[in-house]
Design an enzyme around this catalytic site. Structure first.
Site, mmCIF file in Angstrom:
data_model
loop_
_atom_site.group_PDB
_atom_site.id
_atom_site.type_symbol
_atom_site.label_atom_id
_atom_site.label_comp_id
_atom_site.label_asym_id
_atom_site.label_seq_id
_atom_site.Cartn_x
_atom_site.Cartn_y
_atom_site.Cartn_z
ATOM 1 N N HIS A 132 -6.452 69.646 -12.286
ATOM 2 C CA HIS A 132 -7.010 68.363 -11.856
ATOM 3 C C HIS A 132 -5.968 67.265 -12.031
ATOM 4 O O HIS A 132 -5.013 67.395 -12.808
ATOM 5 C CB HIS A 132 -8.259 68.040 -12.663
ATOM 6 N N GLU A 149 -6.105 64.403 -13.515
ATOM 7 C CA GLU A 149 -6.027 63.884 -14.883
ATOM 8 C C GLU A 149 -5.173 64.793 -15.759
ATOM 9 O O GLU A 149 -4.328 64.334 -16.525
ATOM 10 C CB GLU A 149 -7.420 63.773 -15.517
ATOM 11 N N CYS A 207 -14.191 65.543 -15.044
ATOM 12 C CA CYS A 207 -15.054 66.654 -15.425
ATOM 13 C C CYS A 207 -15.026 66.809 -16.949
ATOM 14 O O CYS A 207 -14.271 66.115 -17.646
ATOM 15 C CB CYS A 207 -14.585 67.949 -14.758
#
Length: 143
Positions: free
Chosen positions: A70, A72, A98
């Site tokens: 992801h 992040e 998430c």
């Protein structure tokens, strides 16, 4: 910094995160992230495969491959390899984090998260708030 000036910067950094998401090769969803400390971008990331892998994020059924990172996670691991510190920083990300990314955000010392789209699961945001991290939603269409 005044609240008005902070909001202007938040909008600017969110626009930059959206632009950065365009680097992603993912077909289903492109996500971008920036880590900002002391009004300087210290890291960036977008969703995609690990270094050295083919730039295919989905299988033939359009399901994300299990090893896709992801945005992040990419930004946090990138800052970890640098001489910068994410302690006390703000993370700007185009989609709500998430649960797995929320855990990384907490451990990295990031103190504020600004996101632009709500994902169907909000458990990551709830975990961040439980950890005392300031979470702000700035809808993508308003950033």
């Amino acid at each position: 910094m005044s609240p008005e000036k902070q909001l202007q910067r938040d909008h600017l950094y969110m626009k930059m995160a959206r632009t950065w998401s365009e680097n992603s090769y993912c077909r289903r969803r492109q996500v971008g992230a920036l880590i900002v400390s002391d009004n300087m971008i210290i890291s960036d990331g977008y969703n995609g495969t690990p270094s050295g892998f083919e730039n295919n994020c989905e299988d033939d059924n359009n399901v994300s491959l299990p090893y896709v990172l992801h945005a992040e996670a990419n930004a946090i691991t990138k800052v970890a390899r640098s001489n910068n510190s994410s302690n006390g920083a703000t993370l700007y990300v185009t989609a709500s984090p998430c649960m797995e990314c929320a855990k990384l955000i907490i451990q990295s010392g990031i103190r504020r998260v600004v996101y632009g789209e709500q994902y169907r699961l909000m458990d990551g945001v709830e975990l961040l708030q439980r950890a005392g991290i300031q979470v702000d939603f700035i809808p993508t269409d308003k950033a």
